[in-house]
Write a protein that holds these residues in place. Sequence first.
Motif, PDB file in Angstrom:
ATOM      1  N   GLN A 315      26.173 -17.040 -25.809  1.00 40.63           N
ATOM      2  CA  GLN A 315      26.531 -18.310 -25.185  1.00 40.63           C
ATOM      3  C   GLN A 315      25.890 -18.423 -23.803  1.00 40.63           C
ATOM      4  OE1 GLN A 315      30.748 -19.034 -25.016  1.00 40.63           O
ATOM      5  NE2 GLN A 315      30.525 -21.103 -24.189  1.00 40.63           N
ATOM      6  N   VAL A 316      25.289 -19.571 -23.529  1.00 41.45           N
ATOM      7  CA  VAL A 316      24.631 -19.808 -22.248  1.00 41.45           C
ATOM      8  C   VAL A 316      25.192 -21.074 -21.616  1.00 41.45           C
ATOM      9  CG1 VAL A 316      22.501 -18.658 -22.977  1.00 41.45           C
ATOM     10  CG2 VAL A 316      22.750 -21.136 -23.317  1.00 41.45           C
ATOM     11  N   ARG A 317      24.819 -21.306 -20.374  1.00 46.76           N
ATOM     12  CA  ARG A 317      25.260 -22.496 -19.638  1.00 46.76           C
ATOM     13  C   ARG A 317      24.028 -23.270 -19.182  1.00 46.76           C
ATOM     14  NH1 ARG A 317      28.048 -22.478 -13.676  1.00 46.76           N
ATOM     15  NH2 ARG A 317      28.647 -24.661 -13.587  1.00 46.76           N
ATOM     16  N   PHE A 318      24.052 -24.587 -19.379  1.00 46.44           N
ATOM     17  CA  PHE A 318      22.926 -25.442 -18.985  1.00 46.44           C
ATOM     18  C   PHE A 318      23.272 -26.218 -17.717  1.00 46.44           C
ATOM     19  CE2 PHE A 318      22.455 -24.906 -23.585  1.00 46.44           C
ATOM     20  CZ  PHE A 318      21.126 -24.509 -23.665  1.00 46.44           C
ATOM     21  N   LEU A 319      22.295 -26.362 -16.834  1.00 42.74           N
ATOM     22  CA  LEU A 319      22.477 -27.076 -15.584  1.00 42.74           C
ATOM     23  C   LEU A 319      21.311 -28.031 -15.351  1.00 42.74           C
ATOM     24  CD1 LEU A 319      23.343 -23.979 -13.361  1.00 42.74           C
ATOM     25  CD2 LEU A 319      24.991 -25.623 -14.254  1.00 42.74           C
ATOM     26  N   LYS A 320      21.611 -29.152 -14.700  1.00 38.99           N
ATOM     27  CA  LYS A 320      20.560 -30.079 -14.254  1.00 38.99           C
ATOM     28  C   LYS A 320      20.526 -30.065 -12.731  1.00 38.99           C
ATOM     29  CE  LYS A 320      18.387 -32.422 -16.443  1.00 38.99           C
ATOM     30  NZ  LYS A 320      17.045 -32.170 -17.059  1.00 38.99           N
ATOM     31  N   MET A 321      19.336 -30.187 -12.163  1.00 37.82           N
ATOM     32  CA  MET A 321      19.178 -30.120 -10.719  1.00 37.82           C
ATOM     33  C   MET A 321      18.510 -31.397 -10.209  1.00 37.82           C
ATOM     34  SD  MET A 321      17.886 -26.158 -10.266  1.00 37.82           S
ATOM     35  CE  MET A 321      16.310 -26.495 -11.063  1.00 37.82           C
ATOM     36  N   ARG A 322      19.013 -31.906  -9.099  1.00 42.12           N
ATOM     37  CA  ARG A 322      18.402 -33.053  -8.431  1.00 42.12           C
ATOM     38  C   ARG A 322      17.663 -32.521  -7.206  1.00 42.12           C
ATOM     39  NH1 ARG A 322      21.494 -37.521  -4.809  1.00 42.12           N
ATOM     40  NH2 ARG A 322      21.782 -35.600  -3.623  1.00 42.12           N
ATOM     41  N   VAL A 323      16.347 -32.471  -7.306  1.00 43.62           N
ATOM     42  CA  VAL A 323      15.536 -31.861  -6.256  1.00 43.62           C
ATOM     43  C   VAL A 323      15.012 -32.952  -5.320  1.00 43.62           C
ATOM     44  CG1 VAL A 323      13.507 -30.445  -5.778  1.00 43.62           C
ATOM     45  CG2 VAL A 323      14.906 -29.977  -7.799  1.00 43.62           C
ATOM     46  N   GLY A 324      15.333 -32.814  -4.050  1.00 48.26           N
ATOM     47  CA  GLY A 324      14.905 -33.810  -3.070  1.00 48.26           C
ATOM     48  C   GLY A 324      15.778 -33.762  -1.837  1.00 48.26           C
ATOM     49  N   VAL A 325      15.741 -34.824  -1.041  1.00 48.43           N
ATOM     50  CA  VAL A 325      16.459 -34.845   0.226  1.00 48.43           C
ATOM     51  C   VAL A 325      16.912 -36.271   0.544  1.00 48.43           C
ATOM     52  CG1 VAL A 325      14.318 -35.155   1.563  1.00 48.43           C
ATOM     53  CG2 VAL A 325      16.340 -34.196   2.675  1.00 48.43           C
ATOM     54  N   SER A 326      18.061 -36.385   1.163  1.00 48.45           N
ATOM     55  CA  SER A 326      18.538 -37.668   1.664  1.00 48.45           C
ATOM     56  C   SER A 326      17.669 -38.100   2.842  1.00 48.45           C
ATOM     57  CB  SER A 326      19.996 -37.539   2.118  1.00 48.45           C
ATOM     58  OG  SER A 326      20.449 -38.726   2.720  1.00 48.45           O
ATOM     59  N   ASP A 327      17.339 -39.392   2.904  1.00 47.25           N
ATOM     60  CA  ASP A 327      16.553 -39.885   4.037  1.00 47.25           C
ATOM     61  C   ASP A 327      17.217 -39.538   5.364  1.00 47.25           C
ATOM     62  OD1 ASP A 327      14.477 -40.915   2.622  1.00 47.25           O
ATOM     63  OD2 ASP A 327      14.973 -43.030   2.953  1.00 47.25           O
ATOM     64  N   LYS A 328      18.532 -39.559   5.369  1.00 47.46           N
ATOM     65  CA  LYS A 328      19.293 -39.168   6.559  1.00 47.46           C
ATOM     66  C   LYS A 328      20.414 -38.241   6.127  1.00 47.46           C
ATOM     67  CE  LYS A 328      18.623 -43.659   8.844  1.00 47.46           C
ATOM     68  NZ  LYS A 328      19.326 -44.875   9.353  1.00 47.46           N
ATOM     69  N   ALA A 329      20.554 -37.131   6.832  1.00 49.10           N
ATOM     70  CA  ALA A 329      21.697 -36.250   6.578  1.00 49.10           C
ATOM     71  C   ALA A 329      22.944 -36.787   7.274  1.00 49.10           C
ATOM     72  CB  ALA A 329      21.388 -34.837   7.074  1.00 49.10           C
ATOM     73  N   TRP A 330      22.745 -37.484   8.389  1.00 46.82           N
ATOM     74  CA  TRP A 330      23.871 -38.008   9.176  1.00 46.82           C
ATOM     75  C   TRP A 330      23.647 -39.504   9.338  1.00 46.82           C
ATOM     76  CZ3 TRP A 330      25.367 -35.620  14.604  1.00 46.82           C
ATOM     77  CH2 TRP A 330      26.541 -36.215  15.067  1.00 46.82           C
ATOM     78  N   HIS A 331      24.528 -40.293   8.746  1.00 47.83           N
ATOM     79  CA  HIS A 331      24.436 -41.750   8.837  1.00 47.83           C
ATOM     80  C   HIS A 331      25.802 -42.306   9.186  1.00 47.83           C
ATOM     81  CE1 HIS A 331      22.917 -45.751   8.227  1.00 47.83           C
ATOM     82  NE2 HIS A 331      23.797 -46.011   7.276  1.00 47.83           N
ATOM     83  N   ASN A 332      25.846 -43.065  10.257  1.00 49.38           N
ATOM     84  CA  ASN A 332      27.115 -43.630  10.743  1.00 49.38           C
ATOM     85  C   ASN A 332      28.154 -42.531  10.892  1.00 49.38           C
ATOM     86  OD1 ASN A 332      25.805 -46.044  10.866  1.00 49.38           O
ATOM     87  ND2 ASN A 332      26.668 -46.863   8.968  1.00 49.38           N
ATOM     88  N   ASN A 333      29.295 -42.627  10.197  1.00 47.95           N
ATOM     89  CA  ASN A 333      30.328 -41.600  10.395  1.00 47.95           C
ATOM     90  C   ASN A 333      30.399 -40.616   9.237  1.00 47.95           C
ATOM     91  OD1 ASN A 333      31.422 -43.426   8.553  1.00 47.95           O
ATOM     92  ND2 ASN A 333      33.533 -43.184   9.330  1.00 47.95           N
ATOM     93  N   VAL A 334      29.232 -40.350   8.611  1.00 43.20           N
ATOM     94  CA  VAL A 334      29.166 -39.390   7.506  1.00 43.20           C
ATOM     95  C   VAL A 334      28.039 -38.380   7.752  1.00 43.20           C
ATOM     96  CG1 VAL A 334      28.648 -39.077   5.054  1.00 43.20           C
ATOM     97  CG2 VAL A 334      30.127 -40.943   5.787  1.00 43.20           C
ATOM     98  N   LEU A 335      28.385 -37.113   7.613  1.00 42.64           N
ATOM     99  CA  LEU A 335      27.402 -36.032   7.610  1.00 42.64           C
ATOM    100  C   LEU A 335      27.359 -35.451   6.205  1.00 42.64           C
ATOM    101  CD1 LEU A 335      25.536 -33.990   9.180  1.00 42.64           C
ATOM    102  CD2 LEU A 335      27.577 -32.531   9.330  1.00 42.64           C
ATOM    103  N   ALA A 336      26.174 -35.437   5.588  1.00 42.32           N
ATOM    104  CA  ALA A 336      26.016 -34.858   4.258  1.00 42.32           C
ATOM    105  C   ALA A 336      25.536 -33.416   4.377  1.00 42.32           C
ATOM    106  CB  ALA A 336      25.013 -35.663   3.434  1.00 42.32           C
ATOM    107  N   ILE A 337      26.152 -32.534   3.602  1.00 39.31           N
ATOM    108  CA  ILE A 337      25.761 -31.127   3.592  1.00 39.31           C
ATOM    109  C   ILE A 337      25.627 -30.660   2.147  1.00 39.31           C
ATOM    110  CG2 ILE A 337      26.871 -30.606   5.806  1.00 39.31           C
ATOM    111  CD1 ILE A 337      29.183 -29.335   4.211  1.00 39.31           C
ATOM    112  N   GLY A 338      25.063 -29.483   1.973  1.00 35.39           N
ATOM    113  CA  GLY A 338      24.951 -28.909   0.631  1.00 35.39           C
ATOM    114  C   GLY A 338      24.104 -29.770  -0.280  1.00 35.39           C
ATOM    115  N   LEU A 339      24.483 -29.813  -1.550  1.00 33.91           N
ATOM    116  CA  LEU A 339      23.715 -30.536  -2.549  1.00 33.91           C
ATOM    117  C   LEU A 339      23.767 -32.045  -2.347  1.00 33.91           C
ATOM    118  CD1 LEU A 339      24.728 -28.497  -5.739  1.00 33.91           C
ATOM    119  CD2 LEU A 339      22.803 -28.123  -4.184  1.00 33.91           C
TER     120      LEU A 339
END
Length: 501
Positions: A315-339
């Motif tokens: 038995q194995v596990r399958f994963l999908k990956m979204r490769v790229g970057v947000s244009d901004k990590a910090w926008h208004n009152n939100v900071l994006a981290i991790g995936l």
Amino acid sequence: MKVKQAIRKIIILGGGTAGWMAAAALANNPVFAAIELCLVESDNIGTIGVGEGSTPHLKRFMDNLGISEKDWMELCHASYKTGIDFINWNGDGQQYFHPFYFQMDVKPAEVFFINANARRRGHGNAVKPDAFFSSGVLAKRNLSPRPNKALPCTNEYGYHFDATELANYLKDYACKRGVRQIIADVVEVSTTQHQQIETLILANGERLSADFFIDASGFSAKLIHKALGVPFQSFADELLNDSAVTVPVPALMDSTQTQQAKYHTRATALSAGWLWQIPLTHRLGNGYVYSSRHLSANAAAKELLHSINLPESTQVRFLKMRVGVSDKAWHNNVLAIGLAQSFIEPLEATSIMMTQFTLERFMSLFERYQLNKQAETLSRQTLNQAVMQLVLGIKDYIQAHYVTSQRSEAYWVAARKVAISQRLTQLLKAWYQGEDFDLLLYQYDQQLAYFRPSWYALLAGMDYRDPKLKRPFEPISAEITAQAISYCQTLVEQYFQPKHS
């Protein structure tokens, strides 16, 4: 100038390694002592859990939290990591080691650099980094990077660990320091007319409000992308791997080698990607990172299982990956981290490092951010520029593994033809044509995620060069080369070799 209203509450959306790293870091920082910290996570969403390796930066993160290795490593089934062994990336059965570099390696590393420059200019045999760095010798001898006696300098090493258990450990740490955990599904996000996140609406109808939000919601990026509409830059045409299939085996079941690696990661090239093998104390993590454009999921699973000598019925596990970057990590009152913020495929284990970098930069800017509108804007711009620069620097280095490969399968041919940055184009051209590579490294110093030892390890390890090139260069003597290799071996024997081995 009008002073901004102070932030009184921060909500982190999403648990996992990134979310709980944020909670732990903020809870430990006196700047956030008067701010209510809350983390909302769903028990219906599993963690990705494939990032079981780190760079040496993680040690600093844990040290800053006041957490000793003996406190967390056993609970997270962690082992030490000296670097990465790259196997068969040219399709010729050869391998090379990407070591972690520290101060004691300065002299032998310089000998390696000179030999590598001689080789690419048409003089001497292929030279690999393995024997010129202490961590390379440690890996070859299957020794821990923890010394048996005090070193004259700080050594560098990473970790392998169970990502789920690390998140759980950081959860306990954060909650003991006042972080409130809410287990719930967020079904809606409300925003203000000025595109600020206002409330998270839970499945039970409860509404959670805060002044600031940290988006750790993984690839779904519920706040930074879905709610605020910040664009996402896909790297799908530049880094072809978008999928993975994984299977762990108990530590004693490793049938791929006569002696299982204990202290380094293996990265073995396969037909449409590469296989990671990560040694934890209780299991060996195996995963095939591949391009779904070149290989079906079932074929990938079959190739993975065949590569590690397991039956196709496993038995194995399958994963999908979204490769790229947000244009901004910090926008208004939100900071994006991790995936939610960025993901460069797991080849050099950079995802946790990116999370750590973003959090550290955010915490260093936070007090200034609260002063006034001008400081708020400048703080966001400063962080966004730094994050984007690091992401693009990592992308350059990861791409270099593929565009320098000589493998002939369709996937590898396609991976060689992807678009690369002008910076990477210049670096590779200078190396391949025997030009002044170090001058370019110096010129691009502030933009690079990886520095001289790593670039030399990769390009010399891949023996990337024009075989017809003959440019004047005086190679270093065989005697000095032998002395450098002996020096590294002596260091390992003096500081790391078990006394009764």
